[in-house]
Enzyme design. Structure first.
Site, PDB file in Angstrom:
ATOM      1  N   GLU A 198       0.822  -1.213   0.000  1.00  0.00           N
ATOM      2  CA  GLU A 198       0.000   0.000   0.000  1.00  0.00           C
ATOM      3  C   GLU A 198       0.853   1.259   0.000  1.00  0.00           C
ATOM      4  O   GLU A 198       0.360   2.352   0.263  1.00  0.00           O
ATOM      5  CB  GLU A 198      -0.966   0.001   1.199  1.00  0.00           C
TER       6      GLU A 198
ATOM      7  N   LYS B 230     -15.821  -1.185   3.441  1.00  0.00           N
ATOM      8  CA  LYS B 230     -15.176  -1.527   2.173  1.00  0.00           C
ATOM      9  C   LYS B 230     -16.255  -2.019   1.216  1.00  0.00           C
ATOM     10  O   LYS B 230     -16.811  -3.101   1.429  1.00  0.00           O
ATOM     11  CB  LYS B 230     -14.152  -2.644   2.389  1.00  0.00           C
TER      12      LYS B 230
END
Ligand code: PGA
Ligand code: ZN
Length: 433
Positions: free
Chosen positions: A206, A338
């Protein structure tokens, strides 16, 4: 025929930030408006999430999406054509019914979320509104407080450290723009400290620095030093946020810390994390215990939930039912949102609303596998989630989201506001006296 009636739905294979295939869907309405969205992909997934439909086999490591793309171009397009894109609930109900499984396993959560978000974009375009404004309607738009990764670990960094995300929350910022500038200073300072210590080994999935540390706690102390070196007061201006992602190394009440070669029971984990919260300016902890350890989640929240944010990610999997259950049992006080864990926009919204109704903090989140798609930034602002998690402050699939937030903030001029520290429990991040 209505301007917002769905004319065509198509999908194509595109590629994510790990170089793996994923699904992009494109929706065209009768009036000519179009919408497009790409499914992200997780690596440390909760066992109850919507599942991606992958081809398996040898090609592309088994990650192929030709079956998911075919589901969009075939069954999904057939069912959605002629439906009203402005009726997101009806579109998503049709997707859910067409799939017919509890985990979107038939059509693939990657197919359904890409289509669901593409329909949403098309409807906003037909109304000639930016997505956040279409979602907000008459409500005031608030830019979210970001949590931004500085070191990556766990499943995103070859398990080099056990803890997955070492993040910062710029609590002292007065705007989204300032929040990002403060984070940039901390990210730069952390990189320099790591280079000086001979521990800079590239970046993780990430974009956070790859953590060549000897213990999980070494990361915490270096992060605190990076905050100070950047010129901020730890805990007051910039606090630490952790995603333990404990389901990755814990099962049946046993937690194996590979880096430190020791194993802890649930009580031992809580003790260790509580100690970290006393020593370091930690404002938020995600998935402190494993998804199968409801008792541990409750015990952790009972001990620390009064002064820090306790987020359920794998534990809640963006499910409204699980959020309500966790609220009733006091298993956490915040929910990670999410969209691809739920599989449709409507179910995502329901989980967020369940969180708000319970008085939970709500954090819209990206996945470790991402793309240039910036839909989640609009969801966070338009739904007033209050918080946004996108990974680190490097790599364009991350920066695309942060930069989109800046565009929204500027477009709002004086009209928008910034969520800031008010979204956290009072005193979160402050070290006990
Ligand atoms: P994932 O990680 O996208 O790999 O699941 C993100 C998180 O755990 O929050
Ligand atoms: Zn997580």
């Amino acid at each position: 025929m209505s301007q917002t009636s769905i004319h065509t739905v198509i999908a194509r294979r595109v590629w994510d930030s790990r170089g793996r295939p994923t699904v992009e869907a494109e929706v065209r309405l009768t009036g000519g408006a179009t919408g497009r969205a790409i499914a992200p992909a997780g690596a440390s997934r909760g066992s109850r999430e919507a599942v991606d439909l992958r081809d398996g086999g040898d090609a592309l490591g088994g990650f192929g999406v030709s079956r998911a793309v075919a589901a969009v171009n075939g069954k999904i397009a057939g069912r959605l054509t002629g439906m009203n894109a402005a009726d997101q609930a009806a579109v998503d109900a049709a997707l859910i019914a067409l799939d017919g499984t509890p985990d979107k396993g038939r059509l693939g959560g990657n197919a359904t979320i890409a289509v669901s978000m593409a329909v949403l974009h098309a409807a906003a375009a037909a109304h000639q509104l930016p997505l956040y404004a279409y979602l907000a309607g008459d409500r005031e738009v608030r830019l979210p407080l970001p949590e931004i990764q500085i070191f990556g670990g766990g499943a995103h960094a070859g398990r080099r450290v056990d803890i997955q995300d070492f993040m910062v929350m710029p609590l002292g910022a007065a705007s989204f723009d300032e929040a990002l500038a403060m984070t940039a200073e901390v990210y730069l300072a952390a990189g320099r400290l790591m280079a000086d210590a001979g521990k800079l080994a590239g970046v993780a999935d990430e974009g956070g620095f790859w953590p060549a540390f000897d213990s999980n706690e070494e990361a915490l102390s270096m992060l605190t030093r990076a905050i100070e070196k950047a010129g901020y007061r730890p805990g007051d201006q910039v606090a630490i946020s952790l995603d333990i992602a404990a389901s990755e190394f814990g099962r049946d009440g046993r937690y194996t810390l590979g880096l430190e070669r020791r194993s802890l029971d649930s009580g031992g984990m809580i003790h260790m994390l509580a100690q970290w919260c006393r020593r370091y300016p930690i404002a938020s902890v995600e998935d402190p215990l494993a998804e199968d350890d409801a008792e541990g989640m409750r015990a952790f929240t009972a001990e620390l939930g009064g002064r820090i944010q306790v987020i359920g990610d794998d534990y809640l999997v963006t499910s409204a039912a699980r959020v309500r259950e966790a609220a009733a049992s006091h298993a956490c006080n915040a929910v990670l949102i999410k969209p691809n864990q739920a599989g449709t926009v409507t179910e995502t919204r329901q989980a967020l609303e369940a969180g708000k109704a319970a008085g939970f903090g709500t954090i819209v989140s990206a996945r470790s596998g991402e793309t240039e798609d910036v839909t989640i930034v609009h969801l966070a602002a338009g739904w007033d989630a209050g918080q946004l998690k996108v990974g680190s402050f490097a790599r364009s699939e991350r920066m695309a989201k942060w930069n989109e937030g800046l565009r929204i903030e500027q477009a709002l001029g004086g009209l928008g506001s910034f969520a800031g520290r008010a979204v956290l429990p009072p005193g979160a991040g402050a070290l006990p006296p």
